[in-house]
Design an enzyme around this catalytic site. Structure first.
Site, PDB file in Angstrom:
ATOM      1  N   GLU A 162       1.416  -6.744   7.571  1.00  0.00           N
ATOM      2  CA  GLU A 162       1.945  -6.408   8.910  1.00  0.00           C
ATOM      3  C   GLU A 162       3.362  -5.860   8.848  1.00  0.00           C
ATOM      4  O   GLU A 162       3.764  -5.071   9.665  1.00  0.00           O
ATOM      5  CB  GLU A 162       1.922  -7.625   9.849  1.00  0.00           C
ATOM      6  CG  GLU A 162       0.539  -8.180  10.138  1.00  0.00           C
ATOM      7  CD  GLU A 162       0.038  -9.099   9.035  1.00  0.00           C
ATOM      8  OE1 GLU A 162       0.659 -10.155   8.830  1.00  0.00           O
ATOM      9  OE2 GLU A 162      -0.941  -8.750   8.374  1.00  0.00           O
TER      10      GLU A 162
ATOM     11  N   ARG B 256      -4.091  -8.354 -20.373  1.00  0.00           N
ATOM     12  CA  ARG B 256      -4.883  -7.680 -21.404  1.00  0.00           C
ATOM     13  C   ARG B 256      -4.026  -6.860 -22.353  1.00  0.00           C
ATOM     14  O   ARG B 256      -4.473  -6.450 -23.419  1.00  0.00           O
ATOM     15  CB  ARG B 256      -5.955  -6.799 -20.762  1.00  0.00           C
ATOM     16  CG  ARG B 256      -6.927  -7.558 -19.870  1.00  0.00           C
ATOM     17  CD  ARG B 256      -7.956  -6.635 -19.266  1.00  0.00           C
ATOM     18  NE  ARG B 256      -8.734  -5.979 -20.289  1.00  0.00           N
ATOM     19  CZ  ARG B 256      -9.780  -6.530 -20.911  1.00  0.00           C
ATOM     20  NH1 ARG B 256     -10.187  -7.738 -20.571  1.00  0.00           N
ATOM     21  NH2 ARG B 256     -10.429  -5.876 -21.840  1.00  0.00           N
TER      22      ARG B 256
ATOM     23  N   PRO C 197       0.823  -1.218   0.000  1.00  0.00           N
ATOM     24  CA  PRO C 197       0.000   0.000   0.000  1.00  0.00           C
ATOM     25  C   PRO C 197       0.857   1.267   0.000  1.00  0.00           C
ATOM     26  O   PRO C 197       0.334   2.368  -0.188  1.00  0.00           O
ATOM     27  CB  PRO C 197      -0.824  -0.120   1.289  1.00  0.00           C
ATOM     28  CG  PRO C 197      -0.176  -1.166   2.107  1.00  0.00           C
ATOM     29  CD  PRO C 197       0.665  -2.006   1.222  1.00  0.00           C
TER      30      PRO C 197
ATOM     31  N   ASP D  38     -11.516   0.027 -24.852  1.00  0.00           N
ATOM     32  CA  ASP D  38     -11.861  -0.152 -23.449  1.00  0.00           C
ATOM     33  C   ASP D  38     -11.698   1.134 -22.665  1.00  0.00           C
ATOM     34  O   ASP D  38     -11.024   2.061 -23.092  1.00  0.00           O
ATOM     35  CB  ASP D  38     -10.955  -1.204 -22.810  1.00  0.00           C
ATOM     36  CG  ASP D  38     -11.616  -2.570 -22.844  1.00  0.00           C
ATOM     37  OD1 ASP D  38     -12.785  -2.634 -23.229  1.00  0.00           O
ATOM     38  OD2 ASP D  38     -10.946  -3.539 -22.484  1.00  0.00           O
TER      39      ASP D  38
HETATM   40  N1  ADE Z   1      -0.811  -4.995   0.185  1.00  0.00           N
HETATM   41  C1  ADE Z   1      -1.708  -4.622   1.131  1.00  0.00           C
HETATM   42  N2  ADE Z   1      -2.511  -3.651   0.678  1.00  0.00           N
HETATM   43  C2  ADE Z   1      -2.120  -3.395  -0.598  1.00  0.00           C
HETATM   44  C3  ADE Z   1      -2.554  -2.498  -1.612  1.00  0.00           C
HETATM   45  N3  ADE Z   1      -3.549  -1.646  -1.412  1.00  0.00           N
HETATM   46  N4  ADE Z   1      -1.910  -2.511  -2.791  1.00  0.00           N
HETATM   47  C4  ADE Z   1      -0.887  -3.350  -3.007  1.00  0.00           C
HETATM   48  N5  ADE Z   1      -0.426  -4.218  -2.093  1.00  0.00           N
HETATM   49  C5  ADE Z   1      -1.036  -4.249  -0.912  1.00  0.00           C
END
Ligand code: ADE
Length: 252
Positions: free
Chosen positions: A118, A156, A91, A171
């Site tokens: 984590e 794709r 993330p 698309d």
């Molecule tokens: N791992 C945990 N959350 C994630 C996300 N939003 N994008 C990519 N990998 C992740």
């Protein structure tokens, strides 16, 4: 295109990789995906992949050595003479969009690292990762679902995977616009009719309607995309019309 995946949950990938477009692309040899178990690169009896965090605190941290061994083993020179590009799904990464998908597809060989949310020892990132990619600003428990999202989007882009090249081109996001609406039989559903133009058989009129509808959909749902979108003259006119109409409404 060749993709290797490194995860502690390889079993999550099997049904996804054997189904639908991705499954067919693999059967036809257009896409190669190999899923590797990180635990195969551990050296202790318990095949452990995590440990307590230095400095204390809750949660375990994924330990670097298995990652480093695995990445060295799996991202070596491929048949094309290139080392694969190593992507950590996290993330904290740069947010995935269609431009990034195309850029990654152009690399030809990828190694996708699925961490657990984590935590992962910072030295994995520093020593074994070329790029971090996020699929959106929300937190999942691990990189496995994001890796599948990326694999499907990448597949794709591989020539021949999507039946008609045209349908990829048209698309959503191809020219930076959302897709026009689609209809199929029956012509009327609970009083809601298919637009007459689609039943007219007039292909030029249908094409023009679709181009205008793509602008309208984008204007209504994702106006933020319009600045970067490539519009035809007719689409520019439609956008002006929509903006003027909105201006009138705001003035009311
Ligand atoms: N791992 C945990 N959350 C994630 C996300 N939003 N994008 C990519 N990998 C992740």
């Amino acid at each position: 295109m060749r993709i290797a995946v490194l995860t502690i949950f390889p079993e999550l990938f099997e049904p996804f990789l054997s189904t639908s477009l991705v499954g067919r692309a693999r059967e036809r040899g257009l896409l190669e995906v190999a899923v590797h178990d990180l635990r195969d690169y551990t050296e202790d009896r318990h095949r452990s992949v995590d440990d307590e965090p230095y400095g204390g605190g809750g949660g375990m941290v994924m330990t670097a050595p298995p990652w480093l061994r695995a990445v060295r083993a799996l991202s070596g020179e491929g048949p094309a003479g290139r080392r694969s590009w190593r992507v950590l799904l996290s993330p904290q990464g740069r947010r995935l969009d269609e431009a990034k998908v195309r850029e990654l597809a152009g690399r030809g060989e990828l190694l996708l690292l699925c961490g657990r949310y984590e935590g992962i020892d910072e030295r994995v990132r520093r020593l074994a990762v070329d790029e971090e990619v996020s699929i959106g600003d929300y937190v999942l428990s691990g990189g496995e679902l994001p890796a599948m999202v990326l694999i499907e989007a990448l597949s794709r882009q591989v020539p021949g995977v999507v039946g008609l090249d045209k349908s990829v081109r048209e698309d959503s996001f191809r020219e930076g616009l959302l897709d026009h609406p689609h209809y199929t039989r029956p012509p009327e559903v609970e009083g809601s009719r298919v637009p007459d133009v689609l039943l007219s058989g007039d292909h030029a009129a249908i094409e023009s309607w679709r181009e205008r509808e793509a602008v309208r959909a984008t204007f209504e749902k994702r106006p933020d995309l319009l600045d970067a979108a490539e519009l035809t003259a007719e689409q520019e006119k439609e956008l002006e019309r929509l903006r003027a109409r909105e201006g009138v409404r705001e003035g009311m």
